[in-house]
Design a protein around this motif. Sequence first.
Motif, PDB file in Angstrom:
ATOM      1  N   GLY A   1     -23.071  41.099  41.676  1.00  0.00           N
ATOM      2  CA  GLY A   1     -23.826  40.102  42.424  1.00  0.00           C
ATOM      3  C   GLY A   1     -24.871  39.343  41.632  1.00  0.00           C
ATOM      4  O   GLY A   1     -25.779  38.737  42.202  1.00  0.00           O
ATOM      5  N   LYS A   2     -24.753  39.346  40.283  1.00  0.00           N
ATOM      6  CA  LYS A   2     -25.732  38.604  39.476  1.00  0.00           C
ATOM      7  C   LYS A   2     -25.144  37.264  39.042  1.00  0.00           C
ATOM      8  O   LYS A   2     -23.931  37.141  38.817  1.00  0.00           O
ATOM      9  CB  LYS A   2     -26.110  39.421  38.240  1.00  0.00           C
ATOM     10  N   LYS A   3     -26.028  36.265  38.896  1.00  0.00           N
ATOM     11  CA  LYS A   3     -25.621  34.938  38.433  1.00  0.00           C
ATOM     12  C   LYS A   3     -25.059  35.006  37.019  1.00  0.00           C
ATOM     13  O   LYS A   3     -25.554  35.786  36.199  1.00  0.00           O
ATOM     14  CB  LYS A   3     -26.848  34.022  38.401  1.00  0.00           C
ATOM     15  N   ALA A   4     -24.056  34.182  36.722  1.00  0.00           N
ATOM     16  CA  ALA A   4     -23.482  34.168  35.368  1.00  0.00           C
ATOM     17  C   ALA A   4     -24.577  33.861  34.349  1.00  0.00           C
ATOM     18  O   ALA A   4     -25.480  33.067  34.614  1.00  0.00           O
ATOM     19  CB  ALA A   4     -22.382  33.108  35.291  1.00  0.00           C
ATOM     20  N   ASP A   5     -24.518  34.519  33.199  1.00  0.00           N
ATOM     21  CA  ASP A   5     -25.522  34.313  32.155  1.00  0.00           C
ATOM     22  C   ASP A   5     -24.856  34.515  30.794  1.00  0.00           C
ATOM     23  O   ASP A   5     -24.988  35.561  30.169  1.00  0.00           O
ATOM     24  CB  ASP A   5     -26.673  35.321  32.364  1.00  0.00           C
ATOM     25  N   PRO A   6     -24.123  33.460  30.326  1.00  0.00           N
ATOM     26  CA  PRO A   6     -23.352  33.603  29.086  1.00  0.00           C
ATOM     27  C   PRO A   6     -24.214  34.013  27.895  1.00  0.00           C
ATOM     28  O   PRO A   6     -23.762  34.779  27.043  1.00  0.00           O
ATOM     29  CB  PRO A   6     -22.761  32.203  28.871  1.00  0.00           C
TER      30      PRO A   6
END
Length: 308
Positions: free
Chosen positions: A107-112
């Motif tokens: 449930g975490k936002k994408a963070d490349p």
Amino acid sequence: MPPIISIRSLSKTYANGFKALDDVSFDIEEGEILALLGPNGAGKTTLISIICGMTNPTAGSVMVAGHDVVTEFRKTRGEIGLVPQELTTDMFETVFNTVSFSRGLNGKKADPALIEQILRDLSLFDKRNNALRELSGGMKRRVLIAKALSHEPRILFLDEPTAGVDVALRKDMWQLVERLRKTGVTIILTTHYIEEAQEIADRIGVIDKGRLLLVENKDALMRKLGKKQLAINLQAPIAEIPDSLADWDLTLNDAGDQLLHNYELGSNDAHIGRLLQALEAAGVRFDDLSTRQTSLEDIFVSLIGAKA
Ligand SMILES: Nc1ncnc2c1ncn2[C@@H]1O[C@H](COP(=O)(O)OP(=O)(O)OP(=O)(O)O)[C@@H](O)[C@H]1O
Ligand SMILES: [Mg+2]
């Protein structure tokens, strides 16, 4: 500070009637490194599965960061990263996507950028576009760690992180654990390598046949159960220990040419001096002396009665 994990009267009986955990209670403090030791089948993975909300307990409860692992599963699972004992991952997916996807699942936002950093930390960046099936066993294990770290958990479980990995990777993992500790992550690991527990853990828990035999600060454990042993090599074999030495804790080897003396870690040098005088007075001549300190392994073997 309240404990980050609180385990109370936890028992688990599997559907086939096997009791894998029997009334286990203890707390885990935020920021500590706890090593769980125990022979095959002791219940280590079962305990971890319950804390991670993947297996339901038969009795008792586990709170993670103040939430119940059964009734508030989503809240507790989000705090936890788990590196499982068994490898189960889609072998055709790339390293980068696998790790990135894992973050999304939690449930975490994408963070490349974060994923890139994790891959660099685990020396996987060069392989980021390779499919998992193209990696070596040790690299796959690192991918599991990367996945567990992808959602920045406060608690990390490592179930046998270094089983079957080479010495270099094992040392790398120890360094990674140390780095994570500095960021405040709580780490619980199981291992069959006692030297590993001795090297990196703050506290040691010993489990056998589903029961928690002890959980204690590593240094306190060594002080409490650790002993020193003095080996005295004799100039000539003796048939038995002279009566005048009966008050000393001495054992004679089968060949009759070495005496062993066990004593507390805290004993002072005068103690050994008195023993040597007593040997002299009894007419027992020796060539040389050596001392050995009990290791965590000795303590473990004496508790379990077998090797991990
Ligand atoms: N799903 C299951 N059904 C029945 N019994 C199980 C199940 N899972 C585990 N067990 C049993 O529970 C006991 C504890 O297993 P567990 O995997 O927790 O041990 P462990 O301490 O992790 O051992 P290892 O060091 O070999 O990984 C074992 O006897 C095992 O056979
Ligand atoms: Mg296990």
